[in-house]
Scaffold this motif. Structure first.
Motif, PDB file in Angstrom:
ATOM      1  N   ASP A 220      65.213 -83.556  29.223  1.00  0.00           N
ATOM      2  CA  ASP A 220      65.945 -84.299  28.198  1.00  0.00           C
ATOM      3  C   ASP A 220      66.131 -83.474  26.937  1.00  0.00           C
ATOM      4  OD1 ASP A 220      66.114 -87.143  29.373  1.00  0.00           O
ATOM      5  OD2 ASP A 220      64.007 -86.632  29.622  1.00  0.00           O
ATOM      6  N   GLU A 221      65.256 -82.477  26.774  1.00  0.00           N
ATOM      7  CA  GLU A 221      65.279 -81.672  25.558  1.00  0.00           C
ATOM      8  C   GLU A 221      64.629 -80.326  25.866  1.00  0.00           C
ATOM      9  OE1 GLU A 221      63.698 -82.239  20.932  1.00  0.00           O
ATOM     10  OE2 GLU A 221      63.644 -83.913  22.355  1.00  0.00           O
ATOM     11  N   VAL A 222      65.079 -79.284  25.173  1.00  0.00           N
ATOM     12  CA  VAL A 222      64.509 -77.955  25.350  1.00  0.00           C
ATOM     13  C   VAL A 222      64.108 -77.414  23.986  1.00  0.00           C
ATOM     14  CG1 VAL A 222      64.835 -75.630  26.272  1.00  0.00           C
ATOM     15  CG2 VAL A 222      66.005 -77.564  27.345  1.00  0.00           C
ATOM     16  N   VAL A 223      62.889 -76.898  23.872  1.00  0.00           N
ATOM     17  CA  VAL A 223      62.372 -76.391  22.607  1.00  0.00           C
ATOM     18  C   VAL A 223      62.075 -74.905  22.746  1.00  0.00           C
ATOM     19  CG1 VAL A 223      60.414 -76.471  21.004  1.00  0.00           C
ATOM     20  CG2 VAL A 223      61.389 -78.597  21.899  1.00  0.00           C
ATOM     21  N   ASN A 224      62.530 -74.134  21.790  1.00  0.00           N
ATOM     22  CA  ASN A 224      62.164 -72.717  21.702  1.00  0.00           C
ATOM     23  C   ASN A 224      60.777 -72.651  21.069  1.00  0.00           C
ATOM     24  OD1 ASN A 224      61.753 -70.035  21.059  1.00  0.00           O
ATOM     25  ND2 ASN A 224      63.819 -69.696  20.275  1.00  0.00           N
ATOM     26  N   SER A 225      59.785 -72.304  21.862  1.00  0.00           N
ATOM     27  CA  SER A 225      58.404 -72.367  21.374  1.00  0.00           C
ATOM     28  C   SER A 225      58.098 -71.317  20.313  1.00  0.00           C
ATOM     29  CB  SER A 225      57.427 -72.238  22.537  1.00  0.00           C
ATOM     30  OG  SER A 225      57.692 -71.089  23.307  1.00  0.00           O
ATOM     31  N   LYS A 226      59.008 -70.366  20.085  1.00  0.00           N
ATOM     32  CA  LYS A 226      58.838 -69.383  19.012  1.00  0.00           C
ATOM     33  C   LYS A 226      59.351 -69.916  17.671  1.00  0.00           C
ATOM     34  CE  LYS A 226      59.121 -65.190  21.862  1.00  0.00           C
ATOM     35  NZ  LYS A 226      59.894 -63.946  22.131  1.00  0.00           N
ATOM     36  N   ASN A 227      60.076 -71.021  17.724  1.00  0.00           N
ATOM     37  CA  ASN A 227      60.664 -71.602  16.520  1.00  0.00           C
ATOM     38  C   ASN A 227      59.700 -72.645  15.943  1.00  0.00           C
ATOM     39  OD1 ASN A 227      62.201 -73.360  14.753  1.00  0.00           O
ATOM     40  ND2 ASN A 227      64.058 -72.383  15.567  1.00  0.00           N
ATOM     41  N   GLU A 228      59.054 -72.319  14.823  1.00  0.00           N
ATOM     42  CA  GLU A 228      58.042 -73.205  14.254  1.00  0.00           C
ATOM     43  C   GLU A 228      58.613 -74.553  13.839  1.00  0.00           C
ATOM     44  OE1 GLU A 228      55.546 -71.560  11.267  1.00  0.00           O
ATOM     45  OE2 GLU A 228      55.129 -69.720  12.397  1.00  0.00           O
ATOM     46  N   ASP A 229      59.846 -74.559  13.337  1.00  0.00           N
ATOM     47  CA  ASP A 229      60.457 -75.823  12.919  1.00  0.00           C
ATOM     48  C   ASP A 229      60.662 -76.747  14.114  1.00  0.00           C
ATOM     49  OD1 ASP A 229      60.536 -75.054  10.275  1.00  0.00           O
ATOM     50  OD2 ASP A 229      62.586 -74.257  10.382  1.00  0.00           O
ATOM     51  N   GLU A 230      61.125 -76.192  15.230  1.00  0.00           N
ATOM     52  CA  GLU A 230      61.318 -77.002  16.436  1.00  0.00           C
ATOM     53  C   GLU A 230      59.985 -77.538  16.947  1.00  0.00           C
ATOM     54  OE1 GLU A 230      63.811 -75.511  19.569  1.00  0.00           O
ATOM     55  OE2 GLU A 230      65.054 -74.357  18.183  1.00  0.00           O
ATOM     56  N   MET A 231      58.949 -76.717  16.886  1.00  0.00           N
ATOM     57  CA  MET A 231      57.631 -77.154  17.340  1.00  0.00           C
ATOM     58  C   MET A 231      57.074 -78.250  16.425  1.00  0.00           C
ATOM     59  SD  MET A 231      56.709 -75.412  20.109  1.00  0.00           S
ATOM     60  CE  MET A 231      54.920 -75.197  20.205  1.00  0.00           C
ATOM     61  N   GLN A 232      57.247 -78.098  15.117  1.00  0.00           N
ATOM     62  CA  GLN A 232      56.713 -79.066  14.152  1.00  0.00           C
ATOM     63  C   GLN A 232      57.280 -80.459  14.372  1.00  0.00           C
ATOM     64  OE1 GLN A 232      54.513 -78.899  11.364  1.00  0.00           O
ATOM     65  NE2 GLN A 232      53.813 -76.974  12.256  1.00  0.00           N
ATOM     66  N   LYS A 233      58.510 -80.541  14.849  1.00  0.00           N
ATOM     67  CA  LYS A 233      59.156 -81.846  15.076  1.00  0.00           C
ATOM     68  C   LYS A 233      58.418 -82.670  16.122  1.00  0.00           C
ATOM     69  CE  LYS A 233      63.848 -80.251  13.980  1.00  0.00           C
ATOM     70  NZ  LYS A 233      65.207 -79.967  14.547  1.00  0.00           N
ATOM     71  N   TYR A 254      50.260 -75.907  21.503  1.00  0.00           N
ATOM     72  CA  TYR A 254      50.670 -77.020  22.366  1.00  0.00           C
ATOM     73  C   TYR A 254      49.689 -78.184  22.286  1.00  0.00           C
ATOM     74  CZ  TYR A 254      53.873 -73.526  24.114  1.00  0.00           C
ATOM     75  OH  TYR A 254      54.840 -72.562  24.200  1.00  0.00           O
ATOM     76  N   LEU A 255      48.406 -77.890  22.128  1.00  0.00           N
ATOM     77  CA  LEU A 255      47.426 -78.967  21.996  1.00  0.00           C
ATOM     78  C   LEU A 255      47.727 -79.843  20.782  1.00  0.00           C
ATOM     79  CD1 LEU A 255      44.154 -77.010  22.862  1.00  0.00           C
ATOM     80  CD2 LEU A 255      45.205 -78.813  24.231  1.00  0.00           C
ATOM     81  N   LEU A 256      48.215 -79.225  19.720  1.00  0.00           N
ATOM     82  CA  LEU A 256      48.536 -79.984  18.506  1.00  0.00           C
ATOM     83  C   LEU A 256      49.751 -80.892  18.685  1.00  0.00           C
ATOM     84  CD1 LEU A 256      47.935 -77.232  15.788  1.00  0.00           C
ATOM     85  CD2 LEU A 256      46.462 -79.196  16.351  1.00  0.00           C
ATOM     86  N   LEU A 257      50.491 -80.693  19.742  1.00  0.00           N
ATOM     87  CA  LEU A 257      51.645 -81.556  20.014  1.00  0.00           C
ATOM     88  C   LEU A 257      51.241 -82.846  20.719  1.00  0.00           C
ATOM     89  CD1 LEU A 257      54.308 -78.946  21.213  1.00  0.00           C
ATOM     90  CD2 LEU A 257      53.754 -79.679  18.886  1.00  0.00           C
ATOM     91  N   LEU A 258      50.001 -82.894  21.226  1.00  0.00           N
ATOM     92  CA  LEU A 258      49.540 -84.091  21.920  1.00  0.00           C
ATOM     93  C   LEU A 258      49.242 -85.215  20.944  1.00  0.00           C
ATOM     94  CD1 LEU A 258      47.013 -82.445  24.401  1.00  0.00           C
ATOM     95  CD2 LEU A 258      49.224 -83.456  25.016  1.00  0.00           C
ATOM     96  N   ARG A 259      49.548 -86.434  21.336  1.00  0.00           N
ATOM     97  CA  ARG A 259      49.165 -87.600  20.555  1.00  0.00           C
ATOM     98  C   ARG A 259      47.690 -87.902  20.811  1.00  0.00           C
ATOM     99  NH1 ARG A 259      52.730 -92.408  22.542  1.00  0.00           N
ATOM    100  NH2 ARG A 259      51.187 -93.631  21.425  1.00  0.00           N
ATOM    101  N   ARG A 260      47.166 -88.930  20.132  1.00  0.00           N
ATOM    102  CA  ARG A 260      45.765 -89.293  20.367  1.00  0.00           C
ATOM    103  C   ARG A 260      45.535 -89.591  21.846  1.00  0.00           C
ATOM    104  NH1 ARG A 260      43.835 -94.059  21.128  1.00  0.00           N
ATOM    105  NH2 ARG A 260      45.601 -95.122  20.143  1.00  0.00           N
TER     106      ARG A 260
END
Length: 373
Positions: A220-233, A254-260
């Motif tokens: 549904d979506e593709v993120v460039n993992s080198k792009n900090e702004d895209e990751m922060q979203k 990637y761990l920081l992207l997980l919810r509780r």
């Protein structure tokens, strides 16, 4: 029974024609003519003794699709002419507590892997699917859905169950947000499976040329993992992340992207340990686990105890029952791998290309080519 195959005789000699003896059919056995065999990264690692556990000669291959040519007197589930599969396991004791719970991959008396494992029937070691036929205990033979392309189904026997098992174990379902890190042999199947389970799927990649493919495969979506702004979203938003990357990378991002209470499962095996900050887990009560393909018996997991219910764990492929469940699920949703079909004569070139990630997305050997060898 004399059997033609391709084998590595030692760590320095390329795979080449090899003849060996398969065991005779027993009353519980199924004899299978091999039609297609997938090429797994673990085949390459084993052949090149990169895990320092290879016994030579080595006949790799544990993503096997074939046709039944004979069955033993006690076999009623399969008959001559049936299309079947054989994955990473070919035997276990079937009587211990783990086997009785359909967890043959954790057999307390020793799981027998499809190749490079002690052969309790013939002695020596087991030989895999880069061969014209195989004889397997009926309990380790799988039914293949009739609607699936046979060659493209072969990688499901390892790559499919490697990605399906953690998705099911962590109860990925409709409405959840799932990340897939890396779009290779494992990742592209992970995308298809997660989408079929009803998840909102986000692919993380560093390759701009994979964006179009990720969307085609169902992301549904593709993120460039080198792009900090895209990751922060995406901070604190994923229920589950499947990490398929086998190169060194920043797991904490990637761990920081997980919810509780979210989980990241690592299925790629980097050559060196990943640097883990436990704070990435503690804040948010996140967890990280591993789920590995068969044959990686020497991989070392982190063993740690800490506070706030930190959990680090590891597991192998799913058992036979779960593998059949995966195949049936793929049949229902028309899921197969994206493959490049090759003759067995090109296997050494394919290994070199595999090292360079020069395949979209899995090599599969047309075993009819073995007759020409």
């Amino acid at each position: 029974m004399k059997t033609n195959a391709y084998a590595a005789q030692n760590v320095t000699i390329p795979l080449a024609p090899f003849i060996f003896e398969r065991r005779e059919l027993d009353k519980h056995d199924v004899q299978i003519e091999i039609l297609y065999c997938g090429v797994c990264q673990s085949d390459l690692h084993t052949v090149r003794s990169e895990w320092n556990s290879t016994t030579y000669p080595c006949v790799p291959g544990h993503e096997i699709i074939g046709r039944v040519t004979n069955v033993g007197a006690k076999v009623h589930k399969f008959k001559e002419g049936d299309t079947v599969g054989v994955g990473c396991l070919v035997d276990s004791c079937l009587t211990c507590a783990n086997c009785k719970e359909n967890l043959e991959q954790f057999c307390e008396n020793g799981t027998i892997w499809t190749y490079n494992s002690p052969d309790k029937h013939n002695g020596g070691i087991t030989y895999g699917g880069y061969s014209e036929s195989i004889v397997v205990d009926k309990e380790f033979v799988l039914k293949i859905p009739k609607n699936l392309d046979l060659a493209a189904t072969a990688p499901l026997l390892c790559a499919g169950i490697t990605t399906y098992s953690p998705l099911r174990y962590h109860n990925v379902t409709k409405g959840q947000k799932v990340g897939v890190v890396g779009l290779g042999g494992l990742g592209h199947i992970g995308v298809k499976l997660a989408k079929a389970l009803g998840a909102y799927v986000v692919v993380f990649t560093t390759s701009a040329n994979k964006v179009e493919d990720a969307l085609r495969l169902g992301a549904d979506e593709v993120v460039n993992s080198k792009n900090e702004d895209e990751m922060q979203k995406h901070l604190n938003s994923f229920h589950f992340i499947l990490d398929t990357v086998s190169a060194q990378h920043n797991i904490n991002a990637y761990l920081l992207l997980l919810r509780r209470d979210g989980n990241l499962t690592q299925v790629g095996v980097p050559p060196d340990p990943l640097l883990l900050s436990v704070g990435s887990l503690i804040f948010g009560r996140r967890s990280m686990s591993g789920s590995l393909i068969g044959g990686i018996k020497e991989t070392r997991f982190i063993k740690s105890t800490t506070f706030n219910r930190l959990r680090l764990s590891g597991s192998l492929i799913g058992g036979i029952k779960e593998t059949q469940e995966m195949l049936d699920f793929c049949g229902k949703h028309n899921i197969t791998a994206d493959i490049e079909l090759i003759p067995i004569q090109n296997i050494n070139e394919a290994y070199d290309r595999l090292v360079k990630s020069d395949v979209k997305y899995r090599f599969v050997i047309d075993m009819a080519s073995l007759k020409q060898a």
